[in-house]
Motif scaffolding. Sequence first.
Motif, PDB file in Angstrom:
ATOM      1  N   ASN A   1       0.844  -1.197   0.000  1.00  0.00           N
ATOM      2  CA  ASN A   1       0.000   0.000   0.000  1.00  0.00           C
ATOM      3  C   ASN A   1       0.877   1.243   0.000  1.00  0.00           C
ATOM      4  N   VAL A   2       0.474   2.252  -0.771  1.00  0.00           N
ATOM      5  CA  VAL A   2       1.244   3.484  -0.858  1.00  0.00           C
ATOM      6  C   VAL A   2       0.589   4.561   0.016  1.00  0.00           C
ATOM      7  N   HIS A   3       1.414   5.224   0.807  1.00  0.00           N
ATOM      8  CA  HIS A   3       1.008   6.362   1.636  1.00  0.00           C
ATOM      9  C   HIS A   3       1.694   7.571   0.995  1.00  0.00           C
ATOM     10  N   PRO A   4       0.950   8.305   0.137  1.00  0.00           N
ATOM     11  CA  PRO A   4       1.583   9.205  -0.830  1.00  0.00           C
ATOM     12  C   PRO A   4       1.932  10.606  -0.334  1.00  0.00           C
ATOM     13  N   ASN A   5       2.977  11.123  -0.986  1.00  0.00           N
ATOM     14  CA  ASN A   5       3.266  12.550  -1.074  1.00  0.00           C
ATOM     15  C   ASN A   5       3.465  13.260   0.259  1.00  0.00           C
ATOM     16  N   LEU A   6       4.316  12.720   1.100  1.00  0.00           N
ATOM     17  CA  LEU A   6       4.642  13.362   2.374  1.00  0.00           C
ATOM     18  C   LEU A   6       5.981  14.076   2.252  1.00  0.00           C
ATOM     19  N   SER A   7       6.123  15.152   3.005  1.00  0.00           N
ATOM     20  CA  SER A   7       7.323  15.985   2.895  1.00  0.00           C
ATOM     21  C   SER A   7       8.585  15.232   3.299  1.00  0.00           C
ATOM     22  N   HIS A   8       9.597  15.344   2.454  1.00  0.00           N
ATOM     23  CA  HIS A   8      10.923  14.821   2.767  1.00  0.00           C
ATOM     24  C   HIS A   8      11.563  15.659   3.874  1.00  0.00           C
ATOM     25  N   TYR A   9      11.262  16.949   3.868  1.00  0.00           N
ATOM     26  CA  TYR A   9      11.851  17.865   4.859  1.00  0.00           C
ATOM     27  C   TYR A   9      11.006  17.894   6.126  1.00  0.00           C
ATOM     28  N   PRO A  10      11.632  18.154   7.265  1.00  0.00           N
ATOM     29  CA  PRO A  10      10.892  18.230   8.529  1.00  0.00           C
ATOM     30  C   PRO A  10       9.877  19.364   8.518  1.00  0.00           C
ATOM     31  N   PHE A  11       8.821  19.153   9.282  1.00  0.00           N
ATOM     32  CA  PHE A  11       7.802  20.184   9.495  1.00  0.00           C
ATOM     33  C   PHE A  11       7.734  20.393  11.004  1.00  0.00           C
ATOM     34  N   ILE A  12       8.223  21.522  11.466  1.00  0.00           N
ATOM     35  CA  ILE A  12       8.333  21.819  12.889  1.00  0.00           C
ATOM     36  C   ILE A  12       7.202  22.769  13.281  1.00  0.00           C
ATOM     37  N   VAL A  13       6.543  22.506  14.393  1.00  0.00           N
ATOM     38  CA  VAL A  13       5.465  23.374  14.861  1.00  0.00           C
ATOM     39  C   VAL A  13       5.881  23.989  16.201  1.00  0.00           C
ATOM     40  N   LEU A  14       5.897  25.311  16.225  1.00  0.00           N
ATOM     41  CA  LEU A  14       6.296  26.071  17.408  1.00  0.00           C
ATOM     42  C   LEU A  14       5.118  26.907  17.882  1.00  0.00           C
ATOM     43  N   LYS A  15       5.240  27.456  19.088  1.00  0.00           N
ATOM     44  CA  LYS A  15       4.161  28.301  19.606  1.00  0.00           C
ATOM     45  C   LYS A  15       4.684  29.682  19.959  1.00  0.00           C
ATOM     46  N   ALA A  16       3.784  30.662  19.816  1.00  0.00           N
ATOM     47  CA  ALA A  16       4.102  32.052  20.126  1.00  0.00           C
ATOM     48  C   ALA A  16       3.155  32.543  21.204  1.00  0.00           C
ATOM     49  N   ASP A  17       3.661  33.435  22.050  1.00  0.00           N
ATOM     50  CA  ASP A  17       2.857  33.986  23.139  1.00  0.00           C
ATOM     51  C   ASP A  17       1.822  34.988  22.660  1.00  0.00           C
ATOM     52  N   ASN A  18       2.140  35.731  21.594  1.00  0.00           N
ATOM     53  CA  ASN A  18       1.223  36.789  21.193  1.00  0.00           C
ATOM     54  C   ASN A  18       1.370  37.162  19.721  1.00  0.00           C
ATOM     55  N   SER A  19       0.423  37.979  19.278  1.00  0.00           N
ATOM     56  CA  SER A  19       0.355  38.424  17.889  1.00  0.00           C
ATOM     57  C   SER A  19       1.602  39.177  17.464  1.00  0.00           C
ATOM     58  N   ASN A  20       2.136  40.012  18.334  1.00  0.00           N
ATOM     59  CA  ASN A  20       3.280  40.838  17.956  1.00  0.00           C
ATOM     60  C   ASN A  20       4.505  39.997  17.614  1.00  0.00           C
ATOM     61  N   LYS A  21       4.712  38.907  18.342  1.00  0.00           N
ATOM     62  CA  LYS A  21       5.848  38.022  18.042  1.00  0.00           C
ATOM     63  C   LYS A  21       5.673  37.359  16.678  1.00  0.00           C
ATOM     64  N   LEU A  22       4.438  37.016  16.348  1.00  0.00           N
ATOM     65  CA  LEU A  22       4.155  36.438  15.029  1.00  0.00           C
ATOM     66  C   LEU A  22       4.330  37.485  13.933  1.00  0.00           C
ATOM     67  N   ARG A  23       3.888  38.704  14.192  1.00  0.00           N
ATOM     68  CA  ARG A  23       4.059  39.795  13.232  1.00  0.00           C
ATOM     69  C   ARG A  23       5.540  39.980  12.898  1.00  0.00           C
ATOM     70  N   LYS A  24       6.383  39.945  13.926  1.00  0.00           N
ATOM     71  CA  LYS A  24       7.823  40.138  13.707  1.00  0.00           C
ATOM     72  C   LYS A  24       8.418  39.022  12.853  1.00  0.00           C
ATOM     73  N   VAL A  25       7.953  37.790  13.043  1.00  0.00           N
ATOM     74  CA  VAL A  25       8.430  36.676  12.214  1.00  0.00           C
ATOM     75  C   VAL A  25       8.017  36.896  10.763  1.00  0.00           C
ATOM     76  N   SER A  26       6.785  37.294  10.571  1.00  0.00           N
ATOM     77  CA  SER A  26       6.285  37.552   9.225  1.00  0.00           C
ATOM     78  C   SER A  26       7.092  38.666   8.548  1.00  0.00           C
ATOM     79  N   GLU A  27       7.361  39.736   9.282  1.00  0.00           N
ATOM     80  CA  GLU A  27       8.160  40.844   8.750  1.00  0.00           C
ATOM     81  C   GLU A  27       9.573  40.392   8.404  1.00  0.00           C
ATOM     82  N   GLU A  28      10.168  39.604   9.272  1.00  0.00           N
ATOM     83  CA  GLU A  28      11.532  39.116   9.047  1.00  0.00           C
ATOM     84  C   GLU A  28      11.594  38.216   7.817  1.00  0.00           C
TER      85      GLU A  28
END
Length: 143
Positions: free
Chosen positions: A56-83
Motif C-alpha cells: 500500500n502506498v502512503h503518498p506525497n509526504l514531505s521529505h523535509y521536517p515540518f516543525i510546529v512552534l508556539k508564540a505567546d502573542n500576535s506581535n511576536k508572530l508579526r515580527k516573524v512575518s516581517e523578518e
Amino acid sequence: MSNLPDESQKRFIAILSKKMDLGRTLNVLGHLSVGLSNRLESDEAYYVDYQDFDGNVHPNLSHYPFIVLKADNSNKLRKVSEEAFIRGIKFTDFTSSMIEGGSVEQQKRTKETKEEDLEYLGVCLFGDTEILRDFTKKFSLYK
C-alpha cells in the motif's frame, strides 16, 4: 530514494498563537500549510511516497521536517512575518480577520483593517534550516 537532498538542509516551520483552542489551531495550521505549499516551486520541496509491507502506498509526504512552534502573542508572530518578508523567505500568515464567513468576506474585513490592528494567529515558513533558526529559535515546540 538515494537521490534526495539532505533533509536537514531545509524545513517547514509553523509558529502558532498559543491563545487559540485546538480546533482553531488546527484550522489555521491547515490554511497556512496549504497556502505555503502552493507558493513553492516544484523543485524547492521534495515529497516522498511511503510503501508498507503489503504494498500500500502512503503518498506525497514531505521529505523535509515540518516543525510546529508556539508564540505567546500576535506581535511576536508579526515580527516573524516581517523578518521572512525582509529576507525573501517564502511564508504565509493568518490573522483573526480571516476567521468568520467565507473568503470574500474575510478578504474585505482584512482590507478594512490597518496592519497594526491585525491579530496574527500563525505564520508558516519554508527555507534553509540555519536561516530560519536564526530568527525562530526563541520559540518553543508546540506541545
